[in-house]
Design a protein around this motif. Structure first.
Motif, PDB file in Angstrom:
ATOM      1  N   ARG A 246      52.151  28.368  52.062  1.00 49.35           N
ATOM      2  CA  ARG A 246      52.968  27.522  51.187  1.00 49.35           C
ATOM      3  C   ARG A 246      52.986  28.115  49.795  1.00 49.35           C
ATOM      4  NH1 ARG A 246      52.283  21.001  49.866  1.00 49.35           N
ATOM      5  NH2 ARG A 246      52.095  21.260  47.613  1.00 49.35           N
ATOM      6  N   VAL A 247      54.180  28.201  49.221  1.00 53.54           N
ATOM      7  CA  VAL A 247      54.368  28.569  47.816  1.00 53.54           C
ATOM      8  C   VAL A 247      55.371  27.595  47.215  1.00 53.54           C
ATOM      9  CG1 VAL A 247      53.814  31.032  48.091  1.00 53.54           C
ATOM     10  CG2 VAL A 247      56.177  30.252  48.438  1.00 53.54           C
ATOM     11  N   ASN A 252      52.690  26.088  41.317  1.00 52.08           N
ATOM     12  CA  ASN A 252      52.539  27.271  40.464  1.00 52.08           C
ATOM     13  C   ASN A 252      53.876  27.570  39.797  1.00 52.08           C
ATOM     14  OD1 ASN A 252      51.892  29.919  39.423  1.00 52.08           O
ATOM     15  ND2 ASN A 252      52.859  30.760  41.251  1.00 52.08           N
ATOM     16  N   LEU A 253      53.854  27.821  38.499  1.00 48.97           N
ATOM     17  CA  LEU A 253      55.096  28.058  37.748  1.00 48.97           C
ATOM     18  C   LEU A 253      55.377  29.533  37.484  1.00 48.97           C
ATOM     19  CD1 LEU A 253      54.801  25.250  35.030  1.00 48.97           C
ATOM     20  CD2 LEU A 253      56.037  25.162  37.208  1.00 48.97           C
ATOM     21  N   MET A 254      54.412  30.413  37.742  1.00 48.36           N
ATOM     22  CA  MET A 254      54.511  31.784  37.269  1.00 48.36           C
ATOM     23  C   MET A 254      54.672  32.777  38.418  1.00 48.36           C
ATOM     24  SD  MET A 254      54.195  30.831  34.166  1.00 48.36           S
ATOM     25  CE  MET A 254      54.257  32.430  33.344  1.00 48.36           C
ATOM     26  N   LEU A 255      55.523  33.772  38.210  1.00 42.54           N
ATOM     27  CA  LEU A 255      55.633  34.889  39.137  1.00 42.54           C
ATOM     28  C   LEU A 255      54.594  35.957  38.794  1.00 42.54           C
ATOM     29  CD1 LEU A 255      57.303  35.959  41.550  1.00 42.54           C
ATOM     30  CD2 LEU A 255      58.719  37.175  39.878  1.00 42.54           C
ATOM     31  N   SER A 256      54.373  36.154  37.520  1.00 42.76           N
ATOM     32  CA  SER A 256      53.336  37.057  37.010  1.00 42.76           C
ATOM     33  C   SER A 256      53.014  36.606  35.593  1.00 42.76           C
ATOM     34  CB  SER A 256      53.821  38.522  37.031  1.00 42.76           C
ATOM     35  OG  SER A 256      54.996  38.665  36.249  1.00 42.76           O
ATOM     36  N   ARG A 257      52.052  37.227  34.968  1.00 39.55           N
ATOM     37  CA  ARG A 257      51.641  36.796  33.630  1.00 39.55           C
ATOM     38  C   ARG A 257      52.831  36.802  32.670  1.00 39.55           C
ATOM     39  NH1 ARG A 257      46.798  36.486  30.867  1.00 39.55           N
ATOM     40  NH2 ARG A 257      45.677  37.418  32.631  1.00 39.55           N
ATOM     41  N   LYS A 259      55.733  35.433  33.013  1.00 36.06           N
ATOM     42  CA  LYS A 259      57.055  35.393  33.625  1.00 36.06           C
ATOM     43  C   LYS A 259      57.188  34.162  34.507  1.00 36.06           C
ATOM     44  CE  LYS A 259      60.423  38.001  36.356  1.00 36.06           C
ATOM     45  NZ  LYS A 259      60.704  39.269  37.083  1.00 36.06           N
ATOM     46  N   LEU A 260      58.054  33.234  34.071  1.00 36.12           N
ATOM     47  CA  LEU A 260      58.293  32.036  34.862  1.00 36.12           C
ATOM     48  C   LEU A 260      59.032  32.385  36.151  1.00 36.12           C
ATOM     49  CD1 LEU A 260      59.413  29.603  32.017  1.00 36.12           C
ATOM     50  CD2 LEU A 260      57.247  29.540  33.247  1.00 36.12           C
ATOM     51  N   ALA A 261      58.688  31.668  37.217  1.00 36.68           N
ATOM     52  CA  ALA A 261      59.258  31.941  38.535  1.00 36.68           C
ATOM     53  C   ALA A 261      60.304  30.900  38.903  1.00 36.68           C
ATOM     54  CB  ALA A 261      58.155  31.935  39.591  1.00 36.68           C
ATOM     55  N   THR A 262      61.196  31.281  39.807  1.00 35.02           N
ATOM     56  CA  THR A 262      62.003  30.323  40.548  1.00 35.02           C
ATOM     57  C   THR A 262      61.375  30.159  41.927  1.00 35.02           C
ATOM     58  OG1 THR A 262      63.464  31.973  41.567  1.00 35.02           O
ATOM     59  CG2 THR A 262      64.082  31.157  39.375  1.00 35.02           C
ATOM     60  N   ASN A 263      61.784  29.119  42.630  1.00 35.01           N
ATOM     61  CA  ASN A 263      61.297  28.942  43.991  1.00 35.01           C
ATOM     62  C   ASN A 263      61.671  30.121  44.877  1.00 35.01           C
ATOM     63  OD1 ASN A 263      59.948  26.201  44.326  1.00 35.01           O
ATOM     64  ND2 ASN A 263      61.820  25.618  43.265  1.00 35.01           N
ATOM     65  N   GLY A 264      62.888  30.591  44.722  1.00 35.12           N
ATOM     66  CA  GLY A 264      63.325  31.725  45.532  1.00 35.12           C
ATOM     67  C   GLY A 264      62.483  32.967  45.290  1.00 35.12           C
ATOM     68  N   GLN A 265      62.126  33.221  44.041  1.00 31.62           N
ATOM     69  CA  GLN A 265      61.298  34.393  43.733  1.00 31.62           C
ATOM     70  C   GLN A 265      59.908  34.277  44.344  1.00 31.62           C
ATOM     71  OE1 GLN A 265      61.756  34.190  39.457  1.00 31.62           O
ATOM     72  NE2 GLN A 265      63.096  35.999  39.431  1.00 31.62           N
ATOM     73  N   LEU A 266      59.341  33.077  44.340  1.00 35.63           N
ATOM     74  CA  LEU A 266      58.021  32.895  44.941  1.00 35.63           C
ATOM     75  C   LEU A 266      58.070  33.089  46.454  1.00 35.63           C
ATOM     76  CD1 LEU A 266      56.771  29.856  42.829  1.00 35.63           C
ATOM     77  CD2 LEU A 266      55.909  32.202  42.731  1.00 35.63           C
ATOM     78  N   VAL A 267      59.127  32.596  47.086  1.00 38.16           N
ATOM     79  CA  VAL A 267      59.268  32.814  48.525  1.00 38.16           C
ATOM     80  C   VAL A 267      59.483  34.291  48.824  1.00 38.16           C
ATOM     81  CG1 VAL A 267      60.649  32.304  50.571  1.00 38.16           C
ATOM     82  CG2 VAL A 267      60.122  30.481  48.951  1.00 38.16           C
ATOM     83  N   ARG A 269      58.437  36.838  47.104  1.00 36.95           N
ATOM     84  CA  ARG A 269      57.162  37.531  46.917  1.00 36.95           C
ATOM     85  C   ARG A 269      56.234  37.271  48.108  1.00 36.95           C
ATOM     86  NH1 ARG A 269      54.569  39.201  42.285  1.00 36.95           N
ATOM     87  NH2 ARG A 269      56.691  39.779  41.648  1.00 36.95           N
ATOM     88  N   ALA A 270      56.198  36.021  48.571  1.00 37.18           N
ATOM     89  CA  ALA A 270      55.374  35.701  49.738  1.00 37.18           C
ATOM     90  C   ALA A 270      55.832  36.477  50.963  1.00 37.18           C
ATOM     91  CB  ALA A 270      55.410  34.199  50.019  1.00 37.18           C
ATOM     92  N   ALA A 271      57.140  36.550  51.164  1.00 36.35           N
ATOM     93  CA  ALA A 271      57.675  37.291  52.315  1.00 36.35           C
ATOM     94  C   ALA A 271      57.320  38.772  52.213  1.00 36.35           C
ATOM     95  CB  ALA A 271      59.183  37.098  52.402  1.00 36.35           C
ATOM     96  N   THR A 272      57.343  39.319  51.001  1.00 39.25           N
ATOM     97  CA  THR A 272      56.974  40.722  50.805  1.00 39.25           C
ATOM     98  C   THR A 272      55.507  40.953  51.152  1.00 39.25           C
ATOM     99  OG1 THR A 272      58.652  41.025  49.081  1.00 39.25           O
ATOM    100  CG2 THR A 272      56.810  42.571  49.098  1.00 39.25           C
TER     101      THR A 272
END
Length: 297
Positions: A246-247, A252-257, A259-267, A269-272
Protein backbone atom coordinates in the motif's frame (compact mmCIF):
# COMPACT_ATOMS: atom_id res chain seq x y z
CA UNK A 1 8.86 -13.35 -0.96
CA UNK A 2 5.53 -12.75 -2.64
CA UNK A 3 6.09 -12.97 -6.39
CA UNK A 4 2.54 -11.90 -7.33
CA UNK A 5 1.84 -8.57 -5.66
CA UNK A 6 -1.07 -6.15 -5.81
CA UNK A 7 -0.81 -2.46 -5.02
CA UNK A 8 -3.38 -0.49 -3.04
CA UNK A 9 -3.35 3.29 -3.24
CA UNK A 10 -4.81 5.14 -0.23
CA UNK A 11 -5.50 8.37 -2.04
CA UNK A 12 -6.42 10.92 0.64
CA UNK A 13 -7.19 9.70 4.18
CA UNK A 14 -8.88 11.92 6.76
CA UNK A 15 -5.92 13.41 8.61
CA UNK A 16 -4.75 17.01 8.66
CA UNK A 17 -2.66 16.80 5.50
CA UNK A 18 -4.65 18.91 3.02
CA UNK A 19 -2.94 22.08 4.25
CA UNK A 20 0.51 20.48 3.98
CA UNK A 21 0.40 19.55 0.31
CA UNK A 22 -1.66 20.87 -2.59
CA UNK A 23 -1.44 17.37 -4.10
CA UNK A 24 -3.85 15.91 -1.52
CA UNK A 25 -7.26 15.48 -3.18
CA UNK A 26 -10.13 17.09 -1.29
CA UNK A 27 -13.22 17.41 -3.49
CA UNK A 28 -15.08 14.34 -4.81
CA UNK A 29 -13.85 15.16 -8.32
CA UNK A 30 -10.23 15.37 -7.14
CA UNK A 31 -10.51 12.15 -5.13
CA UNK A 32 -12.05 10.27 -8.06
CA UNK A 33 -9.36 11.60 -10.41
CA UNK A 34 -6.70 10.44 -7.93
CA UNK A 35 -8.19 6.93 -7.97
CA UNK A 36 -8.10 6.86 -11.76
CA UNK A 37 -4.55 8.23 -11.83
CA UNK A 38 -3.39 5.56 -9.38
CA UNK A 39 -5.08 2.80 -11.36
CA UNK A 40 -3.40 3.89 -14.57
CA UNK A 41 0.00 3.65 -12.85
CA UNK A 42 -0.64 0.10 -11.61
CA UNK A 43 -2.79 0.21 -8.48
CA UNK A 44 -5.37 -2.59 -8.49
CA UNK A 45 -7.20 -1.18 -5.44
CA UNK A 46 -8.12 2.40 -4.51
CA UNK A 47 -8.71 2.96 -0.80
CA UNK A 48 -11.07 5.90 -0.37
CA UNK A 49 -11.92 8.41 2.34
CA UNK A 50 -13.87 11.58 1.59
CA UNK A 51 -13.33 15.11 2.84
CA UNK A 52 -15.52 18.15 3.37
CA UNK A 53 -14.79 20.16 0.20
CA UNK A 54 -14.97 23.45 2.10
CA UNK A 55 -12.79 22.62 5.10
CA UNK A 56 -10.65 19.74 3.83
CA UNK A 57 -11.42 17.74 6.97
CA UNK A 58 -12.46 14.09 6.92
CA UNK A 59 -16.17 13.38 6.46
CA UNK A 60 -18.68 10.54 6.64
CA UNK A 61 -21.19 12.18 4.29
CA UNK A 62 -22.71 9.44 2.08
CA UNK A 63 -23.38 11.99 -0.67
CA UNK A 64 -19.64 12.63 -1.01
CA UNK A 65 -18.93 8.90 -1.26
CA UNK A 66 -21.75 8.58 -3.78
CA UNK A 67 -20.17 11.20 -6.02
CA UNK A 68 -16.66 9.75 -5.79
CA UNK A 69 -17.80 6.19 -6.50
CA UNK A 70 -20.02 7.33 -9.37
CA UNK A 71 -17.20 9.28 -10.98
CA UNK A 72 -14.74 6.38 -10.70
CA UNK A 73 -17.23 3.86 -12.06
CA UNK A 74 -18.14 6.18 -14.93
CA UNK A 75 -14.49 6.81 -15.82
CA UNK A 76 -14.08 3.55 -17.73
CA UNK A 77 -10.90 2.79 -15.77
CA UNK A 78 -11.03 -0.50 -13.89
CA UNK A 79 -10.01 -0.40 -10.24
CA UNK A 80 -11.25 -2.25 -7.16
CA UNK A 81 -12.94 0.17 -4.76
CA UNK A 82 -12.15 -0.05 -1.05
CA UNK A 83 -14.18 2.40 1.06
CA UNK A 84 -13.18 3.21 4.61
CA UNK A 85 -15.57 2.35 7.43
CA UNK A 86 -13.23 3.78 10.02
CA UNK A 87 -14.93 7.14 10.41
CA UNK A 88 -17.27 7.38 13.40
CA UNK A 89 -14.97 5.75 15.96
CA UNK A 90 -13.17 8.85 17.27
CA UNK A 91 -13.23 9.90 20.92
CA UNK A 92 -11.38 12.98 22.18
CA UNK A 93 -11.37 13.43 25.95
CA UNK A 94 -12.15 16.79 27.49
CA UNK A 95 -8.75 17.06 29.19
CA UNK A 96 -6.39 14.92 31.29
CA UNK A 97 -7.96 16.26 34.51
CA UNK A 98 -11.57 16.36 33.28
CA UNK A 99 -11.97 13.65 30.63
CA UNK A 100 -15.76 13.97 30.67
CA UNK A 101 -17.63 15.35 28.89
CA UNK A 102 -15.84 14.44 25.67
CA UNK A 103 -14.63 17.22 23.39
CA UNK A 104 -17.83 17.64 21.38
CA UNK A 105 -16.17 19.47 18.49
CA UNK A 106 -13.69 16.66 17.80
CA UNK A 107 -15.45 13.50 18.99
CA UNK A 108 -17.23 11.55 16.26
CA UNK A 109 -18.68 8.37 17.74
CA UNK A 110 -21.66 6.71 16.04
CA UNK A 111 -23.19 3.24 15.84
CA UNK A 112 -22.45 0.36 13.49
CA UNK A 113 -25.36 1.12 11.18
CA UNK A 114 -24.38 4.75 10.67
CA UNK A 115 -20.72 3.87 10.10
CA UNK A 116 -21.74 1.61 7.22
CA UNK A 117 -24.46 3.66 5.49
CA UNK A 118 -22.26 4.42 2.47
CA UNK A 119 -21.01 0.84 2.24
CA UNK A 120 -24.48 -0.70 2.26
CA UNK A 121 -25.72 1.82 -0.29
CA UNK A 122 -22.81 1.79 -2.74
CA UNK A 123 -21.66 -1.83 -2.31
CA UNK A 124 -17.94 -1.45 -3.01
CA UNK A 125 -15.97 -4.64 -3.44
CA UNK A 126 -14.04 -3.97 -0.21
CA UNK A 127 -14.45 -1.86 2.92
CA UNK A 128 -12.17 -1.54 5.92
CA UNK A 129 -12.74 -2.88 9.42
CA UNK A 130 -10.37 -1.33 12.01
CA UNK A 131 -9.89 -4.32 14.29
CA UNK A 132 -9.17 -2.66 17.62
CA UNK A 133 -8.87 0.40 19.83
CA UNK A 134 -5.67 2.44 19.99
CA UNK A 135 -4.11 5.63 21.36
CA UNK A 136 -2.96 7.84 18.52
CA UNK A 137 -0.17 10.41 18.92
CA UNK A 138 -2.64 13.24 19.54
CA UNK A 139 -2.87 13.97 23.27
CA UNK A 140 -6.38 12.84 24.19
CA UNK A 141 -7.62 11.09 21.03
CA UNK A 142 -8.58 7.41 21.10
CA UNK A 143 -9.47 5.39 17.99
CA UNK A 144 -12.31 3.37 19.46
CA UNK A 145 -13.49 0.03 18.09
CA UNK A 146 -14.90 -2.26 20.78
CA UNK A 147 -15.36 -6.01 20.24
CA UNK A 148 -19.13 -5.52 20.31
CA UNK A 149 -18.99 -2.77 17.70
CA UNK A 150 -16.69 -4.83 15.48
CA UNK A 151 -18.93 -7.88 15.67
CA UNK A 152 -21.95 -5.79 14.69
CA UNK A 153 -20.07 -4.14 11.82
CA UNK A 154 -18.58 -7.42 10.58
CA UNK A 155 -22.05 -9.00 10.43
CA UNK A 156 -23.50 -6.11 8.44
CA UNK A 157 -20.55 -6.15 6.04
CA UNK A 158 -20.93 -9.90 5.59
CA UNK A 159 -24.68 -9.61 4.98
CA UNK A 160 -24.25 -7.09 2.16
CA UNK A 161 -21.62 -9.19 0.38
CA UNK A 162 -18.69 -6.79 0.75
CA UNK A 163 -15.18 -8.06 1.57
CA UNK A 164 -13.78 -6.57 4.79
CA UNK A 165 -10.14 -5.55 4.79
CA UNK A 166 -9.14 -6.03 8.43
CA UNK A 167 -6.92 -3.17 9.59
CA UNK A 168 -4.38 -4.35 12.17
CA UNK A 169 -2.46 -1.63 14.01
CA UNK A 170 -0.98 -3.85 16.74
CA UNK A 171 -0.62 -7.48 17.77
CA UNK A 172 -3.80 -7.67 19.83
CA UNK A 173 -5.82 -6.52 16.83
CA UNK A 174 -4.67 -9.61 14.97
CA UNK A 175 -5.83 -11.79 17.86
CA UNK A 176 -9.29 -10.21 17.67
CA UNK A 177 -9.36 -10.62 13.88
CA UNK A 178 -8.74 -14.34 14.30
CA UNK A 179 -11.60 -14.52 16.79
CA UNK A 180 -14.02 -12.82 14.37
CA UNK A 181 -13.06 -15.32 11.69
CA UNK A 182 -13.50 -18.19 14.16
CA UNK A 183 -17.00 -16.90 14.98
CA UNK A 184 -17.95 -16.97 11.30
CA UNK A 185 -18.30 -13.20 10.99
CA UNK A 186 -15.63 -12.90 8.26
CA UNK A 187 -15.58 -15.21 5.26
CA UNK A 188 -12.66 -16.79 3.44
CA UNK A 189 -10.47 -15.71 1.79
CA UNK A 190 -9.55 -13.36 4.63
CA UNK A 191 -7.94 -10.03 3.71
CA UNK A 192 -5.81 -8.09 6.18
CA UNK A 193 -3.77 -4.88 6.26
CA UNK A 194 -0.79 -4.52 8.61
CA UNK A 195 -0.54 -0.83 9.51
CA UNK A 196 2.97 -0.10 10.76
CA UNK A 197 4.69 2.88 12.30
CA UNK A 198 1.60 4.73 13.48
CA UNK A 199 2.02 6.13 17.02
CA UNK A 200 1.21 4.33 19.30
CA UNK A 201 0.66 1.08 17.46
CA UNK A 202 3.10 -1.44 16.10
CA UNK A 203 6.47 0.19 15.26
CA UNK A 204 7.79 -0.21 11.73
CA UNK A 205 11.00 -2.01 12.62
CA UNK A 206 11.64 -5.22 10.62
CA UNK A 207 11.42 -7.55 13.63
CA UNK A 208 7.93 -6.33 14.56
CA UNK A 209 6.85 -6.49 10.95
CA UNK A 210 8.06 -10.06 10.55
CA UNK A 211 6.51 -11.11 13.86
CA UNK A 212 3.13 -9.86 12.67
CA UNK A 213 3.56 -11.36 9.20
CA UNK A 214 4.44 -14.75 10.69
CA UNK A 215 1.35 -14.58 12.92
CA UNK A 216 -0.97 -14.12 9.92
CA UNK A 217 -2.51 -17.50 9.00
CA UNK A 218 -1.02 -18.92 5.82
CA UNK A 219 -4.38 -19.02 4.04
CA UNK A 220 -5.01 -15.28 4.57
CA UNK A 221 -3.94 -12.55 2.15
CA UNK A 222 -2.16 -9.61 3.75
CA UNK A 223 -0.78 -6.24 2.76
CA UNK A 224 1.51 -4.02 4.80
CA UNK A 225 2.58 -0.39 4.81
CA UNK A 226 4.33 2.20 6.89
CA UNK A 227 3.96 5.96 6.98
CA UNK A 228 6.10 8.95 6.07
CA UNK A 229 9.61 8.33 4.78
CA UNK A 230 9.26 4.59 5.47
CA UNK A 231 6.37 4.15 3.02
CA UNK A 232 8.51 3.38 -0.03
CA UNK A 233 11.02 1.14 1.79
CA UNK A 234 8.01 -0.84 3.00
CA UNK A 235 7.07 -1.61 -0.60
CA UNK A 236 10.07 -3.94 -0.67
CA UNK A 237 9.59 -4.99 2.95
CA UNK A 238 5.98 -6.04 2.44
CA UNK A 239 6.75 -8.12 -0.64
CA UNK A 240 9.78 -9.76 1.02
CA UNK A 241 7.60 -10.67 4.00
CA UNK A 242 5.14 -12.41 1.68
CA UNK A 243 2.56 -9.65 1.47
CA UNK A 244 1.15 -6.99 -0.80
CA UNK A 245 1.74 -3.25 -0.92
CA UNK A 246 0.00 0.00 0.00
CA UNK A 247 1.16 3.51 -0.89
CA UNK A 248 -0.62 6.85 -1.26
CA UNK A 249 -1.07 10.33 0.15
CA UNK A 250 -3.08 9.10 3.14
CA UNK A 251 0.17 7.85 4.65
CA UNK A 252 2.99 9.85 3.04
CA UNK A 253 3.20 13.18 1.19
CA UNK A 254 6.73 13.00 -0.22
CA UNK A 255 8.27 11.30 -3.23
CA UNK A 256 11.76 12.23 -2.03
CA UNK A 257 13.29 14.81 0.29
CA UNK A 258 11.73 18.17 -0.50
CA UNK A 259 9.56 16.87 -3.34
CA UNK A 260 5.83 16.53 -2.84
CA UNK A 261 4.27 13.46 -4.45
CA UNK A 262 1.06 12.73 -6.28
CA UNK A 263 -0.73 9.44 -5.79
CA UNK A 264 0.21 8.40 -9.29
CA UNK A 265 3.90 9.06 -8.65
CA UNK A 266 3.86 6.96 -5.48
CA UNK A 267 2.20 4.07 -7.30
CA UNK A 268 4.64 4.40 -10.19
CA UNK A 269 7.59 4.30 -7.74
CA UNK A 270 6.11 1.26 -5.99
CA UNK A 271 5.64 -0.52 -9.32
CA UNK A 272 9.26 0.25 -10.23
CA UNK A 273 10.52 -1.18 -6.94
CA UNK A 274 8.46 -4.34 -7.34
CA UNK A 275 9.39 -4.81 -10.99
CA UNK A 276 13.06 -4.43 -10.06
CA UNK A 277 12.54 -7.29 -7.61
CA UNK A 278 11.10 -9.38 -10.48
CA UNK A 279 7.67 -9.43 -8.84
CA UNK A 280 4.56 -9.67 -11.01
CA UNK A 281 2.10 -6.83 -10.36
CA UNK A 282 -1.51 -8.01 -10.31
CA UNK A 283 -4.32 -6.14 -12.04
CA UNK A 284 -7.89 -5.63 -10.77
CA UNK A 285 -9.37 -8.78 -12.28
CA UNK A 286 -6.54 -10.91 -10.91
CA UNK A 287 -7.16 -9.44 -7.46
CA UNK A 288 -10.88 -10.14 -7.76
CA UNK A 289 -10.14 -13.77 -8.54
CA UNK A 290 -7.61 -14.05 -5.70
CA UNK A 291 -9.94 -12.52 -3.11
CA UNK A 292 -13.25 -13.82 -4.50
CA UNK A 293 -14.60 -10.30 -4.91
CA UNK A 294 -17.94 -9.39 -6.44
CA UNK A 295 -17.37 -6.88 -9.26
CA UNK A 296 -19.65 -3.85 -8.99
CA UNK A 297 -20.72 -1.01 -11.23
Amino acid sequence: MNWDVFITCAVTGSGGTADKSDKVPVTPKQIAEACVEAAKEGAAIAHIHVRNPETGKGSRDPALYREVVGRVRDSGVDVVLNLTAGMGGDIVLGSPEQPLPFNADQTDMVGATERLIHVEELLPEICTLDCGTMNFAEADYVMTNTPGMLRAMAKRIQDCGVKPEIEVFDTGHLVLAKQLVKEGLIDDPVMIQLCMGIPYGAPDDPLTMMALAKAVPESWTFSAFSIGRMQLPYVAMAALAGGNVRVGLEDNLMLSRGKLATNGQLVERAATILSSMNANILGPDEVRKKLNLKKRG
